[in-house]
Scaffold this motif. Structure first.
Motif, PDB file in Angstrom:
ATOM      1  N   GLY A 146       0.815  -1.204   0.000  1.00  0.00           N
ATOM      2  CA  GLY A 146       0.000   0.000   0.000  1.00  0.00           C
ATOM      3  C   GLY A 146       0.851   1.257   0.000  1.00  0.00           C
ATOM      4  N   PHE A 147       1.949   1.233   0.769  1.00  0.00           N
ATOM      5  CA  PHE A 147       2.875   2.371   0.826  1.00  0.00           C
ATOM      6  C   PHE A 147       3.533   2.597  -0.530  1.00  0.00           C
ATOM      7  N   LEU A 148       3.961   1.511  -1.183  1.00  0.00           N
ATOM      8  CA  LEU A 148       4.614   1.621  -2.490  1.00  0.00           C
ATOM      9  C   LEU A 148       3.669   2.204  -3.531  1.00  0.00           C
ATOM     10  N   ILE A 149       2.449   1.710  -3.562  1.00  0.00           N
ATOM     11  CA  ILE A 149       1.462   2.211  -4.521  1.00  0.00           C
ATOM     12  C   ILE A 149       1.166   3.687  -4.261  1.00  0.00           C
ATOM     13  N   ALA A 150       1.063   4.065  -2.972  1.00  0.00           N
ATOM     14  CA  ALA A 150       0.785   5.458  -2.617  1.00  0.00           C
ATOM     15  C   ALA A 150       1.922   6.378  -3.049  1.00  0.00           C
ATOM     16  N   VAL A 151       3.171   5.928  -2.866  1.00  0.00           N
ATOM     17  CA  VAL A 151       4.338   6.722  -3.263  1.00  0.00           C
ATOM     18  C   VAL A 151       4.355   6.924  -4.777  1.00  0.00           C
ATOM     19  N   ILE A 152       4.087   5.855  -5.521  1.00  0.00           N
ATOM     20  CA  ILE A 152       4.058   5.968  -6.987  1.00  0.00           C
ATOM     21  C   ILE A 152       2.969   6.936  -7.430  1.00  0.00           C
ATOM     22  N   ASN A 153       1.802   6.823  -6.825  1.00  0.00           N
ATOM     23  CA  ASN A 153       0.669   7.665  -7.196  1.00  0.00           C
ATOM     24  C   ASN A 153       0.932   9.125  -6.887  1.00  0.00           C
ATOM     25  N   ILE A 154       1.406   9.405  -5.677  1.00  0.00           N
ATOM     26  CA  ILE A 154       1.617  10.789  -5.262  1.00  0.00           C
ATOM     27  C   ILE A 154       2.794  11.416  -6.009  1.00  0.00           C
ATOM     28  N   SER A 155       3.800  10.615  -6.352  1.00  0.00           N
ATOM     29  CA  SER A 155       4.948  11.127  -7.101  1.00  0.00           C
ATOM     30  C   SER A 155       4.526  11.564  -8.497  1.00  0.00           C
ATOM     31  N   ALA A 156       3.699  10.744  -9.129  1.00  0.00           N
ATOM     32  CA  ALA A 156       3.227  11.087 -10.475  1.00  0.00           C
ATOM     33  C   ALA A 156       2.325  12.314 -10.429  1.00  0.00           C
ATOM     34  N   LEU A 157       1.441  12.379  -9.440  1.00  0.00           N
ATOM     35  CA  LEU A 157       0.488  13.481  -9.335  1.00  0.00           C
ATOM     36  C   LEU A 157       1.189  14.806  -9.019  1.00  0.00           C
ATOM     37  N   PRO A 177     -10.286  16.204  -8.258  1.00  0.00           N
ATOM     38  CA  PRO A 177     -10.173  17.674  -8.323  1.00  0.00           C
ATOM     39  C   PRO A 177      -8.758  18.163  -8.617  1.00  0.00           C
ATOM     40  N   LEU A 178      -7.750  17.430  -8.171  1.00  0.00           N
ATOM     41  CA  LEU A 178      -6.374  17.827  -8.468  1.00  0.00           C
ATOM     42  C   LEU A 178      -6.062  17.654  -9.952  1.00  0.00           C
ATOM     43  N   CYS A 183      -2.665  22.278 -14.938  1.00  0.00           N
ATOM     44  CA  CYS A 183      -2.463  22.996 -16.203  1.00  0.00           C
ATOM     45  C   CYS A 183      -1.765  22.120 -17.243  1.00  0.00           C
ATOM     46  N   SER A 184      -0.950  21.185 -16.820  1.00  0.00           N
ATOM     47  CA  SER A 184      -0.200  20.339 -17.740  1.00  0.00           C
ATOM     48  C   SER A 184      -1.031  19.142 -18.192  1.00  0.00           C
ATOM     49  N   ASP A 185      -0.507  18.417 -19.164  1.00  0.00           N
ATOM     50  CA  ASP A 185      -1.206  17.260 -19.715  1.00  0.00           C
ATOM     51  C   ASP A 185      -1.282  16.150 -18.662  1.00  0.00           C
ATOM     52  N   THR A 186      -2.473  15.600 -18.493  1.00  0.00           N
ATOM     53  CA  THR A 186      -2.702  14.591 -17.445  1.00  0.00           C
ATOM     54  C   THR A 186      -2.851  13.181 -18.005  1.00  0.00           C
ATOM     55  N   TYR A 187      -2.616  12.989 -19.287  1.00  0.00           N
ATOM     56  CA  TYR A 187      -2.857  11.683 -19.911  1.00  0.00           C
ATOM     57  C   TYR A 187      -2.018  10.584 -19.260  1.00  0.00           C
ATOM     58  N   ILE A 188      -0.736  10.869 -19.055  1.00  0.00           N
ATOM     59  CA  ILE A 188       0.154   9.850 -18.479  1.00  0.00           C
ATOM     60  C   ILE A 188      -0.251   9.530 -17.046  1.00  0.00           C
ATOM     61  N   ILE A 189      -0.624  10.563 -16.286  1.00  0.00           N
ATOM     62  CA  ILE A 189      -1.024  10.362 -14.893  1.00  0.00           C
ATOM     63  C   ILE A 189      -2.300   9.535 -14.813  1.00  0.00           C
ATOM     64  N   VAL A 190      -3.256   9.848 -15.670  1.00  0.00           N
ATOM     65  CA  VAL A 190      -4.512   9.087 -15.699  1.00  0.00           C
ATOM     66  C   VAL A 190      -4.236   7.637 -16.090  1.00  0.00           C
ATOM     67  N   THR A 191      -3.321   7.435 -17.038  1.00  0.00           N
ATOM     68  CA  THR A 191      -2.950   6.075 -17.444  1.00  0.00           C
ATOM     69  C   THR A 191      -2.310   5.322 -16.289  1.00  0.00           C
ATOM     70  N   TYR A 192      -1.406   5.989 -15.548  1.00  0.00           N
ATOM     71  CA  TYR A 192      -0.803   5.404 -14.351  1.00  0.00           C
ATOM     72  C   TYR A 192      -1.882   4.956 -13.358  1.00  0.00           C
ATOM     73  N   ASN A 193      -2.875   5.823 -13.191  1.00  0.00           N
ATOM     74  CA  ASN A 193      -3.924   5.536 -12.217  1.00  0.00           C
ATOM     75  C   ASN A 193      -4.723   4.291 -12.606  1.00  0.00           C
ATOM     76  N   TYR A 194      -5.007   4.150 -13.893  1.00  0.00           N
ATOM     77  CA  TYR A 194      -5.712   2.954 -14.355  1.00  0.00           C
ATOM     78  C   TYR A 194      -4.865   1.696 -14.154  1.00  0.00           C
ATOM     79  N   ILE A 195      -3.573   1.820 -14.380  1.00  0.00           N
ATOM     80  CA  ILE A 195      -2.680   0.670 -14.189  1.00  0.00           C
ATOM     81  C   ILE A 195      -2.607   0.287 -12.709  1.00  0.00           C
TER      82      ILE A 195
END
Length: 303
Positions: A146-157, A177-178, A183-195
């Motif tokens: 859970g910690f690893l997944i949270a770190v990956i998620n928050i780092s990307a965001l 909401p974040l 302002c920047s492109d969120t495609y990669i972040i959204v893709t990370y989230n789905y993965i």
């Protein structure tokens, strides 16, 4: 470099709604801390509750306390002053611990379904497999994952650029909401989230469904109705908690968009993040003879 150094969390416009929610959340917060601490104390001090199932329940209480203390105090402040600013670092720290507690609880509920599967479908091997050391390993792995997944998620965001607006129409910092105000492109972040949803949501849900499918088949094979009732009672509390844990987020993210424009879009996330930790200890304690007996013994010892 990001232009935004802080975000503004929006409260309710109605004074009555603010006062009512403030009083309600304060009561719920106190009840959540008391109820979950009581579960932890009972499991730690009562030999009757020194079993894998209650050990996992105590871990669930720990993550419920973590989630509640991460969200509610700042929410009370926002309700009191009808909105409040939160720094960039504080916002992402709050989101990190919310994601950590949510991710761990998802994995823990999966472990608990596996525990119920072993207890009902493989009772002769249960004690040899679900040893104290094995249970601790499962919990530690769940926390670390859970910690690893949270770190990956928050780092990307946090790599996104925020240059305005800086208003979050919610009581706490959350993923959606974040993403919306970036302002920047969120495609990669959204893709990370789905993965990331595959190990955090898809796989755990699949394991839970398979576990309870096998449990249901095994229970139906019992000849005695008393045995079936007893076996079902050991799973009912966990099933209710799992249902609440997964159904409420569906209400948050799949609620009709027309209704979401109202203040209900703020209330639904509160139900998920605030009231779920409040009802979990109630569900596990209700009609639970072991917990009632342990509580009676502790009160009697103090007397």
């Amino acid at each position: 470099m990001t232009v935004v150094t802080e975000f503004f969390l929006v409260g309710f416009q109605s004074n009555f709604a603010r006062i009512f929610l403030f009083c309600l959340l304060l009561v719920v917060f106190c009840g959540t801390i008391f109820g979950n601490l009581l579960i932890i104390i009972l499991v730690s001090n009562s030999k009757i509750l020194h079993t894998p199932m209650y050990f996992f329940i105590s871990q669930l209480s720990i993550t419920d306390i973590l989630l509640t203390t991460d969200i509610v105090p700042n929410t009370l402040y926002i309700l009191l002053y009808n909105g409040a600013a939160i720094t960039f670092a504080a916002c992402f720290t709050q989101y990190f611990f919310r994601f950590l507690s949510g991710g761990f609880e998802c994995l823990l509920l999966t472990v608990m379904s596996y525990d119920r599967y072993m207890a009902i479908c493989n009772p002769l091997r249960y004690t040899s497999i679900m040893t104290n050391a094995h249970c601790v390993k499962l919990v530690v792995i769940s926390w670390l994952f859970g910690f690893l997944i949270a770190v990956i998620n928050i780092s990307a965001l946090s790599m996104l650029t925020y240059c305005g607006p800086n208003t979050i129409d919610l009581f706490y910092c959350d993923y959606s909401p974040l993403i919306e105000i970036a302002c920047s492109d969120t495609y990669i972040i959204v893709t990370y989230n789905y993965i990331l949803s595959i190990p955090v949501l898809v796989i755990p849900i699949t394991i839970i469904i398979i576990s309870y499918g096998n449990i249901a088949v095994t229970i139906l094979r019992f000849q005695s109705s008393v045995s079936r009732r007893k076996a079902f009672s050991t799973c009912s509390s966990h099933l209710i908690v799992v249902s609440i844990f997964y159904i409420l987020p569906l209400g948050v993210y799949f609620f009709p968009s027309k209704v979401r424009t109202l203040d209900i879009r703020k209330i639904l996330p509160l139900l998920y993040t605030v009231f779920t930790p409040f009802v979990n200890p109630i569900i596990y304690s209700l009609k639970n003879k072991d917990i009632s007996k342990s509580l009676h013994l502790i009160i009697h010892m103090e007397d």
